[in-house]
Design a protein around this motif. Structure first.
Motif, PDB file in Angstrom:
ATOM      1  N   LYS A  50       0.838  -1.200   0.000  1.00 52.80           N
ATOM      2  CA  LYS A  50       0.000   0.000   0.000  1.00 52.80           C
ATOM      3  C   LYS A  50       0.879   1.257   0.000  1.00 52.80           C
ATOM      4  CE  LYS A  50      -3.816  -2.090   2.609  1.00 52.80           C
ATOM      5  NZ  LYS A  50      -4.827  -1.956   1.548  1.00 52.80           N
ATOM      6  N   ASP A  51       0.369   2.314  -0.622  1.00 56.64           N
ATOM      7  CA  ASP A  51       1.065   3.604  -0.592  1.00 56.64           C
ATOM      8  C   ASP A  51       0.634   4.335   0.673  1.00 56.64           C
ATOM      9  OD1 ASP A  51       2.260   6.016  -0.936  1.00 56.64           O
ATOM     10  OD2 ASP A  51       1.030   6.645  -2.647  1.00 56.64           O
ATOM     11  N   LEU A  52       1.487   4.275   1.710  1.00 50.60           N
ATOM     12  CA  LEU A  52       1.154   4.910   2.982  1.00 50.60           C
ATOM     13  C   LEU A  52       1.952   6.190   3.215  1.00 50.60           C
ATOM     14  CD1 LEU A  52       0.748   1.797   5.305  1.00 50.60           C
ATOM     15  CD2 LEU A  52      -1.000   3.095   4.095  1.00 50.60           C
ATOM     16  N   ALA A  53       2.478   6.755   2.125  1.00 51.16           N
ATOM     17  CA  ALA A  53       3.182   8.035   2.240  1.00 51.16           C
ATOM     18  C   ALA A  53       2.154   9.163   2.173  1.00 51.16           C
ATOM     19  CB  ALA A  53       4.214   8.172   1.122  1.00 51.16           C
ATOM     20  N   THR A  54       1.220   9.135   3.122  1.00 52.09           N
ATOM     21  CA  THR A  54       0.142  10.122   3.150  1.00 52.09           C
ATOM     22  C   THR A  54       0.152  10.844   4.489  1.00 52.09           C
ATOM     23  OG1 THR A  54      -1.461   8.561   4.078  1.00 52.09           O
ATOM     24  CG2 THR A  54      -1.316   8.683   1.665  1.00 52.09           C
ATOM     25  N   TYR A  55      -0.423  12.057   4.489  1.00 54.66           N
ATOM     26  CA  TYR A  55      -0.532  12.773   5.761  1.00 54.66           C
ATOM     27  C   TYR A  55      -1.466  12.021   6.708  1.00 54.66           C
ATOM     28  CZ  TYR A  55      -2.218  15.634   9.444  1.00 54.66           C
ATOM     29  OH  TYR A  55      -2.594  16.042  10.696  1.00 54.66           O
ATOM     30  N   GLY A  56      -2.541  11.450   6.147  1.00 56.80           N
ATOM     31  CA  GLY A  56      -3.501  10.739   6.991  1.00 56.80           C
ATOM     32  C   GLY A  56      -2.852   9.639   7.799  1.00 56.80           C
ATOM     33  N   PHE A  57      -1.935   8.891   7.156  1.00 62.56           N
ATOM     34  CA  PHE A  57      -1.271   7.797   7.871  1.00 62.56           C
ATOM     35  C   PHE A  57      -0.268   8.351   8.886  1.00 62.56           C
ATOM     36  CE2 PHE A  57       2.053   4.521   8.245  1.00 62.56           C
ATOM     37  CZ  PHE A  57       1.274   3.512   8.796  1.00 62.56           C
ATOM     38  N   LEU A  58       0.507   9.345   8.482  1.00 60.63           N
ATOM     39  CA  LEU A  58       1.465   9.944   9.410  1.00 60.63           C
ATOM     40  C   LEU A  58       0.747  10.592  10.595  1.00 60.63           C
ATOM     41  CD1 LEU A  58       4.369  10.906  10.146  1.00 60.63           C
ATOM     42  CD2 LEU A  58       3.903  12.949   8.773  1.00 60.63           C
ATOM     43  N   GLY A  59      -0.387  11.232  10.317  1.00 63.30           N
ATOM     44  CA  GLY A  59      -1.065  12.004  11.350  1.00 63.30           C
ATOM     45  C   GLY A  59      -2.119  11.257  12.128  1.00 63.30           C
ATOM     46  N   TYR A  60      -2.249   9.924  11.905  1.00 61.13           N
ATOM     47  CA  TYR A  60      -3.332   9.252  12.626  1.00 61.13           C
ATOM     48  C   TYR A  60      -3.156   9.268  14.137  1.00 61.13           C
ATOM     49  CZ  TYR A  60      -0.833   4.775  13.370  1.00 61.13           C
ATOM     50  OH  TYR A  60       0.046   3.811  13.773  1.00 61.13           O
ATOM     51  N   PRO A  61      -1.914   9.360  14.698  1.00 57.86           N
ATOM     52  CA  PRO A  61      -1.847   9.501  16.159  1.00 57.86           C
ATOM     53  C   PRO A  61      -2.481  10.809  16.658  1.00 57.86           C
ATOM     54  CG  PRO A  61       0.244   8.707  15.307  1.00 57.86           C
ATOM     55  CD  PRO A  61      -0.574   9.136  14.125  1.00 57.86           C
ATOM     56  N   VAL A  62      -2.486  11.850  15.813  1.00 55.89           N
ATOM     57  CA  VAL A  62      -3.144  13.104  16.214  1.00 55.89           C
ATOM     58  C   VAL A  62      -4.659  12.916  16.195  1.00 55.89           C
ATOM     59  CG1 VAL A  62      -3.351  15.573  15.782  1.00 55.89           C
ATOM     60  CG2 VAL A  62      -1.213  14.402  15.230  1.00 55.89           C
ATOM     61  N   LEU A  63      -5.159  12.188  15.203  1.00 54.05           N
ATOM     62  CA  LEU A  63      -6.591  11.890  15.170  1.00 54.05           C
ATOM     63  C   LEU A  63      -6.973  11.028  16.373  1.00 54.05           C
ATOM     64  CD1 LEU A  63      -9.343  12.030  13.840  1.00 54.05           C
ATOM     65  CD2 LEU A  63      -8.661  10.141  12.330  1.00 54.05           C
ATOM     66  N   GLN A  64      -6.135  10.058  16.714  1.00 55.71           N
ATOM     67  CA  GLN A  64      -6.385   9.255  17.912  1.00 55.71           C
ATOM     68  C   GLN A  64      -6.414  10.139  19.158  1.00 55.71           C
ATOM     69  OE1 GLN A  64      -3.351   6.152  17.809  1.00 55.71           O
ATOM     70  NE2 GLN A  64      -4.898   4.651  17.252  1.00 55.71           N
ATOM     71  N   SER A  65      -5.504  11.087  19.197  1.00 60.37           N
ATOM     72  CA  SER A  65      -5.470  12.012  20.334  1.00 60.37           C
ATOM     73  C   SER A  65      -6.761  12.816  20.414  1.00 60.37           C
ATOM     74  CB  SER A  65      -4.272  12.951  20.218  1.00 60.37           C
ATOM     75  OG  SER A  65      -3.058  12.228  20.233  1.00 60.37           O
ATOM     76  N   ALA A  66      -7.244  13.278  19.266  1.00 65.78           N
ATOM     77  CA  ALA A  66      -8.492  14.035  19.239  1.00 65.78           C
ATOM     78  C   ALA A  66      -9.656  13.161  19.707  1.00 65.78           C
ATOM     79  CB  ALA A  66      -8.755  14.556  17.829  1.00 65.78           C
ATOM     80  N   ASP A  67      -9.653  11.883  19.319  1.00 68.02           N
ATOM     81  CA  ASP A  67     -10.712  10.960  19.738  1.00 68.02           C
ATOM     82  C   ASP A  67     -10.805  10.890  21.260  1.00 68.02           C
ATOM     83  OD1 ASP A  67     -11.132  10.270  17.058  1.00 68.02           O
ATOM     84  OD2 ASP A  67      -9.788   8.547  17.162  1.00 68.02           O
ATOM     85  N   VAL A  68      -9.654  10.883  21.916  1.00 68.44           N
ATOM     86  CA  VAL A  68      -9.612  10.756  23.376  1.00 68.44           C
ATOM     87  C   VAL A  68      -9.867  12.105  24.046  1.00 68.44           C
ATOM     88  CG1 VAL A  68      -8.124  10.189  25.347  1.00 68.44           C
ATOM     89  CG2 VAL A  68      -8.052   8.775  23.269  1.00 68.44           C
ATOM     90  N   LEU A  69      -9.153  13.123  23.579  1.00 67.93           N
ATOM     91  CA  LEU A  69      -9.187  14.422  24.261  1.00 67.93           C
ATOM     92  C   LEU A  69     -10.518  15.137  24.068  1.00 67.93           C
ATOM     93  CD1 LEU A  69      -5.549  15.588  23.428  1.00 67.93           C
ATOM     94  CD2 LEU A  69      -6.398  14.600  25.574  1.00 67.93           C
ATOM     95  N   ALA A  70     -11.252  14.801  23.015  1.00 63.36           N
ATOM     96  CA  ALA A  70     -12.561  15.426  22.807  1.00 63.36           C
ATOM     97  C   ALA A  70     -13.511  15.134  23.958  1.00 63.36           C
ATOM     98  CB  ALA A  70     -13.175  14.938  21.490  1.00 63.36           C
ATOM     99  N   TYR A  71     -13.265  14.039  24.674  1.00 61.22           N
ATOM    100  CA  TYR A  71     -14.146  13.656  25.784  1.00 61.22           C
ATOM    101  C   TYR A  71     -13.470  13.836  27.137  1.00 61.22           C
ATOM    102  CZ  TYR A  71     -16.576  12.064  21.774  1.00 61.22           C
ATOM    103  OH  TYR A  71     -17.193  12.067  20.555  1.00 61.22           O
ATOM    104  N   ARG A  72     -12.243  14.368  27.113  1.00 62.82           N
ATOM    105  CA  ARG A  72     -11.486  14.610  28.340  1.00 62.82           C
ATOM    106  C   ARG A  72     -11.550  13.379  29.255  1.00 62.82           C
ATOM    107  NH1 ARG A  72     -12.912  21.030  29.133  1.00 62.82           N
ATOM    108  NH2 ARG A  72     -14.992  20.426  28.497  1.00 62.82           N
ATOM    109  N   ALA A  73     -11.318  12.234  28.630  1.00 61.45           N
ATOM    110  CA  ALA A  73     -11.392  10.963  29.354  1.00 61.45           C
ATOM    111  C   ALA A  73     -10.202  10.800  30.281  1.00 61.45           C
ATOM    112  CB  ALA A  73     -11.447   9.800  28.362  1.00 61.45           C
TER     113      ALA A  73
END
Length: 406
Positions: free
Chosen positions: A126-149
């Protein structure tokens, strides 16, 4: 700023939509969720945007996968009455928070996440030289921090991802936690607790800040966690004021380590769809029997009269999950002395798996026959999740100076 403040009774966890789930998911994730939902405020979500980080070229039938997975959650015992169940893409605040957090996240933090290069190597086709793949830890962070869990159930291999989330929260609080008039707002928040509670909070704060009493700090934290008549924003403001810092806008979540899944597949390797060695939660009883009857056994046991070695048999690994110690002892003796055949050994395992799946399959059938109910659970859960995420985004926008047209 301490990493222990905040809504420690709130748990969040997500799962990529892969369609119907198997016994590995049940024993590795769902049983833990079922236990957590009775003791904590839980948010469980379908991570459909995350699925696109590695499968953007061929997302498949995402809608079907989402529905099938939620049906399996419900059938396994995850309850919409005890937890909030939602779909990530139905809460656009995740995307906005992802964008805002990406503005402050150093590139090096993402490049050093161990799974970044590991997955690129494993998925070389797969071509994973994408921002989405590099930045998925930030999206994961948003998933958690949005609920201040306060807690995130993770396996040991995911702790590094959560550490990125903690670092991002720490950096955000450092940059934006000093709101104008912070002390005055914190004092006003204390007054909202009531005269007696406010006096006690101020006394504990003074003893910690002037005398360094760690016990006073812990008592004050527990007191804030139990307060019912203040908003989440005021609670985080009081946590920061307590410790002499600024407002804790995004609390640092703590990992809640979950036991490694011990669910072996039909070939002895870890149960995984990619290995084709799974038993689905909705596998019919006859097929369960067929799959287990045809499992490989100790290769040295060619004939019925040959003694076997259970430790070299994939069937034995499943017995460790499903069979009690006394029965395992009998089976072990029967195998090593050739007193029983391999089919004799497999029979109690077949019955145990079928018995575990029977109530799950009955509930799954009921939900599958009522798609409107499943949809309403997803929609209602997503709306409830969005209300919580919206409150966090209001705080984040305000801290970053983005609330001027609101």
């Amino acid at each position: 700023m301490s990493s222990n403040q905040g809504t420690n009774q709130r748990v969040i966890s997500g799962m990529r939509p892969t369609g119907r789930l198997h016994l590995g998911h049940y024993h590795g994730v769902l049983k833990n969720w079922i236990e957590l939902q009775h003791n904590y405020e839980c948010f469980f979500f379908v991570a459909d945007w995350h699925a696109l980080t590695t499968h953007y070229e061929d997302p498949g039938d995402l809608q079907q996968h989402v529905t099938e997975m939620v049906i399996d959650w419900l059938a396994a015992g995850v309850s919409p009455g005890s937890a909030t169940l939602f779909v990530q893409s139905r809460v656009p605040e995740h995307a906005e928070l992802h964008l805002l957090l990406s503005m402050i996240t150093p590139l090096g933090w993402l490049e050093r996440v161990p799974t970044y290069k590991d997955q690129q190597e494993q998925l070389r086709e797969k071509d994973l030289a994408t921002y989405g793949f590099l930045g998925y830890p930030v999206l994961q962070s948003a998933d958690v921090l949005a609920y201040r869990a306060g807690m995130v159930p993770v396996g040991e291999d995911q702790v590094s991802h959560l550490e990125v989330t903690r670092e991002i929260a720490r950096r955000f609080n450092h940059l934006y936690g000093r709101e104008p008039g912070f002390a005055e707002k914190a004092e006003a928040a204390a007054d909202k607790m009531g005269k007696k509670a406010a006096k006690r909070y101020r006394d504990l704060r003074k003893r910690f800040q002037e005398q360094g009493e760690e016990e006073s700090l812990e008592v004050a934290r527990a007191m804030l966690d139990s307060q019912q008549n203040i908003s989440l924003g005021d609670r985080e403001r009081l946590f920061g004021y307590l410790e002499g810092g600024g407002k804790i806008i995004l609390p640092e979540p703590q990992p809640r380590l979950t036991p490694a899944s011990k669910m072996p597949g039909l070939d002895g390797r870890k149960m995984s769809k990619s290995y084709g060695n799974t038993i689905s939660l909705r596998t019919e009883p006859a097929e369960v029997e067929s799959l287990i009857r045809t499992m490989p056994t100790d290769p040295a046991r060619v004939r019925r009269t040959d003694p076997g070695d259970p430790e070299k048999c994939p069937v034995w690994d499943l017995h460790k999950v499903y069979t009690d110690a006394s029965q395992r002892e009998e089976l072990y003796a029967g195998c090593t002395t050739a007193g029983i055949g391999c089919l004799d050994c497999k029979r109690p395992l077949i019955e145990a798996v079928q018995a575990e799946l029977e109530p799950i399959q009955q509930r799954a059938k009921e939900y599958a026959e009522d798609p409107a109910l499943v949809r309403s659970i997803i929609v209602e859960g997503s709306e409830a999740a969005r209300e919580e995420a919206r409150e966090t985004l209001e705080e984040v926008r305000r801290a970053m100076g983005l609330d001027y047209l609101r």
